[in-house]
Write an enzyme that holds these catalytic residues in place. Structure first.
Site, PDB file in Angstrom:
ATOM      1  N   PHE A 102     -53.164  -5.672 -18.984  1.00 25.43           N
ATOM      2  CA  PHE A 102     -54.165  -4.622 -19.257  1.00 25.43           C
ATOM      3  C   PHE A 102     -54.350  -3.670 -18.081  1.00 25.43           C
ATOM      4  O   PHE A 102     -55.436  -3.178 -17.826  1.00 25.43           O
ATOM      5  CB  PHE A 102     -55.497  -5.252 -19.730  1.00 25.43           C
TER       6      PHE A 102
ATOM      7  N   GLY B 177     -52.403   5.015 -19.889  1.00 22.48           N
ATOM      8  CA  GLY B 177     -51.824   5.691 -21.056  1.00 22.48           C
ATOM      9  C   GLY B 177     -52.796   6.715 -21.600  1.00 22.48           C
ATOM     10  O   GLY B 177     -53.580   7.298 -20.844  1.00 22.48           O
TER      11      GLY B 177
ATOM     12  N   CYS C 290     -61.859  -2.956 -32.009  1.00 24.48           N
ATOM     13  CA  CYS C 290     -62.693  -3.798 -31.141  1.00 24.48           C
ATOM     14  C   CYS C 290     -63.218  -3.099 -29.892  1.00 24.48           C
ATOM     15  O   CYS C 290     -64.428  -3.023 -29.694  1.00 24.48           O
ATOM     16  CB  CYS C 290     -61.926  -5.046 -30.736  1.00 24.48           C
TER      17      CYS C 290
HETATM   18  C1  UDX Z   1     -58.567  -6.549 -28.591  1.00 25.96           C
HETATM   19  C2  UDX Z   1     -58.622  -7.812 -27.708  1.00 25.96           C
HETATM   20  O1  UDX Z   1     -57.406  -7.920 -26.934  1.00 25.96           O
HETATM   21  C3  UDX Z   1     -58.840  -9.066 -28.555  1.00 25.96           C
HETATM   22  O2  UDX Z   1     -58.969 -10.203 -27.721  1.00 25.96           O
HETATM   23  C4  UDX Z   1     -60.109  -8.863 -29.374  1.00 25.96           C
HETATM   24  O3  UDX Z   1     -60.352  -9.968 -30.208  1.00 25.96           O
HETATM   25  C5  UDX Z   1     -60.012  -7.597 -30.222  1.00 25.96           C
HETATM   26  O4  UDX Z   1     -59.734  -6.473 -29.368  1.00 25.96           O
HETATM   27  P1  UDX Z   1     -56.746  -5.373 -30.148  1.00 25.96           P
HETATM   28  O5  UDX Z   1     -57.730  -4.269 -30.241  1.00 25.96           O
HETATM   29  O6  UDX Z   1     -56.118  -5.886 -31.393  1.00 25.96           O
HETATM   30  O7  UDX Z   1     -57.415  -6.653 -29.424  1.00 25.96           O
HETATM   31  O8  UDX Z   1     -55.524  -4.909 -29.222  1.00 25.96           O
HETATM   32  P2  UDX Z   1     -55.150  -4.951 -27.677  1.00 25.96           P
HETATM   33  O9  UDX Z   1     -53.754  -5.415 -27.572  1.00 25.96           O
HETATM   34  O10 UDX Z   1     -56.147  -5.657 -26.873  1.00 25.96           O
HETATM   35  O11 UDX Z   1     -55.145  -3.388 -27.326  1.00 25.96           O
HETATM   36  C6  UDX Z   1     -56.325  -2.609 -27.422  1.00 25.96           C
HETATM   37  C7  UDX Z   1     -56.057  -1.194 -27.011  1.00 25.96           C
HETATM   38  O12 UDX Z   1     -55.857  -1.114 -25.600  1.00 25.96           O
HETATM   39  C8  UDX Z   1     -54.813  -0.558 -27.630  1.00 25.96           C
HETATM   40  O13 UDX Z   1     -55.122   0.764 -28.004  1.00 25.96           O
HETATM   41  C9  UDX Z   1     -53.782  -0.575 -26.521  1.00 25.96           C
HETATM   42  O14 UDX Z   1     -52.847   0.453 -26.633  1.00 25.96           O
HETATM   43  C10 UDX Z   1     -54.685  -0.372 -25.314  1.00 25.96           C
HETATM   44  N1  UDX Z   1     -54.128  -0.894 -24.050  1.00 25.96           N
HETATM   45  C11 UDX Z   1     -53.913  -2.229 -23.894  1.00 25.96           C
HETATM   46  C12 UDX Z   1     -53.858  -0.011 -23.006  1.00 25.96           C
HETATM   47  O15 UDX Z   1     -54.060   1.207 -23.125  1.00 25.96           O
HETATM   48  N2  UDX Z   1     -53.397  -0.512 -21.826  1.00 25.96           N
HETATM   49  C13 UDX Z   1     -53.186  -1.850 -21.628  1.00 25.96           C
HETATM   50  O16 UDX Z   1     -52.776  -2.233 -20.519  1.00 25.96           O
HETATM   51  C14 UDX Z   1     -53.448  -2.734 -22.703  1.00 25.96           C
END
Ligand code: UDX
Length: 428
Positions: free
Chosen positions: A248, A252, A259
């Protein structure tokens, strides 16, 4: 064990399928008759890789029952998992209408018995909801409230559900604890027993922290561009510190989904209700809200003459491997680019259908190369594998001008520059 799952959205279906895989007898209840009929016919209403196969296998070997009649789950079920939606209201507060409706129904329809039954809150609910629900159920000593938040990610929902990083269970009741021990006996994960409020707070705090981590990197990316540093390398160097962790940290065009935006807003609202300022989370939200606008400045949409030009937008879902477009950065991008005079052509492997209803004037094509053909610029919005691994020689030959805007920092920058592309990423 006999488990009733109430609500057949993302969380409900994933929970049901993973419980069935782990050997439980599962019945799913939903008020949406059409959805139940679809599920009875073996059709999943959500797009989730691996889930289709898993669902098919479960239905062959250890079928989940689907019903829209409360009567079917009112007897013989010691566990009721509430997985109904908790959408944001206009103030960012989680709307508990569906939770309360389900609780009222269970209170009235489950016959009173000497055996304890657990009503388990899996939906993401504001801190204090379990104790509120317990008050609503106070006339029913046989019904015990448990908080058991879900941490699954879309796109890897089933894997996350079958192999959770942790199982958090909020209850002070010995009877509920023994029921929950049995539910999760076949899951390999650390189990944390705690209070209702702690369990509810853990869910919000986890999502707010992850969202903050992303916004921290996105803001730092803006500085990286000014001082001549590369955020991807900075993230790599930071992530090697185990206290920080490597995940994380990807800068971007901002986070989306069902969520992070909703849960950060709900947490801030809870804090305001208690006269507490969560300034860090609020700032993380603001950075995210401005991220697409900041990113699009690279296009000079205000000064540039985009009339008659073509912009290829690659990826529409909020992240790869899902068709979910809730709070997707693509929507903010389409909103900002509509009206600049350019022809907007988009490609997404699965999500176009949903976006088309919101932006009917945009062109939706069925391959990335159709979108890139004669394009003046290409913007990568969602890092689907097929959009990361394009045939770059072909792309170079079909674009009108080889200008790439990589909103996810995943395209091979050195190779692209060597091929003659003009490449711009985020914070590099
Ligand atoms: C998230 C949590 O990870 C999960 O534990 C919770 O139950 C629900 O919310 P989700 O929304 O399905 O899950 O996706 P996730 O993979 O966490 O990505 C969330 C957003 O963050 C996406 O738009 C992704 O593109 C963005 N992201 C993720 C980034 O911009 N940078 C990162 O390093 C990681």
């Amino acid at each position: 064990m006999n488990i009733a799952v109430i609500g057949t959205g993302y969380v409900g279906l994933t929970t049901a399928i993973s419980f069935a895989i782990r050997g439980h007898d599962v019945t799913c209840l939903d008020v949406d008759h059409a959805k139940i009929e679809q599920l009875k016919n073996g059709i999943l209403p959500i797009y989730e890789p691996q889930m289709d196969d898993a669902f098919r296998q479960v239905q062959e070997q250890h079928p989940i029952r689907f019903t829209s009649s409360v009567q079917d789950v009112a007897q013989d079920h010691p566990l009721y998992f509430l997985c109904v939606g908790t959408p944001s209201d206009t103030n960012g507060k989680a709307d508990l209408t569906y939770v309360i409706e389900a609780i009222d129904t269970l209170k009235e329809r489950i016959p009173v018995s000497n055996d304890h039954k657990a009503v388990v809150l899996k939906s993401t609910v504001p801190i204090g909801t379990a104790s509120r629900v317990a008050k609503l159920l106070s006339v029913r000593e046989d019904l015990i409230v448990v908080s058991n938040p879900e941490f699954l990610r879309e796109g890897s929902a089933l894997v996350d559900s079958l192999h959770p990083s942790r199982i958090v269970i909020g209850t002070q009741s010995a009877e509920a604890k023994s029921l929950m021990d049995e539910v999760y006996a076949n899951f390999q994960a650390p189990v944390l027993y705690t209070t209702w409020n702690n369990a509810e707070m853990i869910k919000y705090a986890s999502n707010a922290f992850l969202a903050t981590k992303i916004s921290f990197m996105n803001e730092l990316a803006r500085l990286c561009e000014r001082v001549g540093a590369d955020i991807t390398m900075v993230a790599q160097g930071m992530g090697l510190d185990s206290r920080i962790g490597g995940e994380f940290l990807r800068a971007g065009i901002g986070y989306g989904g069902s969520c992070f935006p909703k849960d950060t807003a709900a947490l801030v609202t809870v804090a305001h209700d208690h006269q507490v300022e969560l300034s860090i989370v609020e700032r993380a939200m603001r950075v995210n809200q401005s991220q697409t606008e900041w990113f699009l400045q690279k296009l000079n949409v205000d000064d540039g003459d985009w009339h008659g030009k073509k912009i290829a937008i690659l990826g529409l879902s909020f992240k790869p491997d899902t068709d979910d477009i809730r709070e997707a950065p693509s929507l903010a991008i389409l909103k900002q680019l509509t009206g600049v005079g350019a022809k907007l052509v988009t490609y997404d492997p699965v999500a176009s259908y949903h976006v088309r209803r919101l932006y009917p004037a945009v062109t939706y094509v069925s391959t990335p190369y159709e979108a890139l053909d004669q394009a003046n610029v290409a913007i990568l919005v969602t890092e689907w594998k097929e959009l990361v691994e394009l045939d770059w020689t072909r792309v170079h030959s079909i674009m009108k001008s080889p200008v790439l805007l990589d909103g996810r920092n995943v395209w091979p920058v050195e190779e692209l520059r060597a091929l003659g592309f003009e490449y711009t990423g985020v914070g590099r």
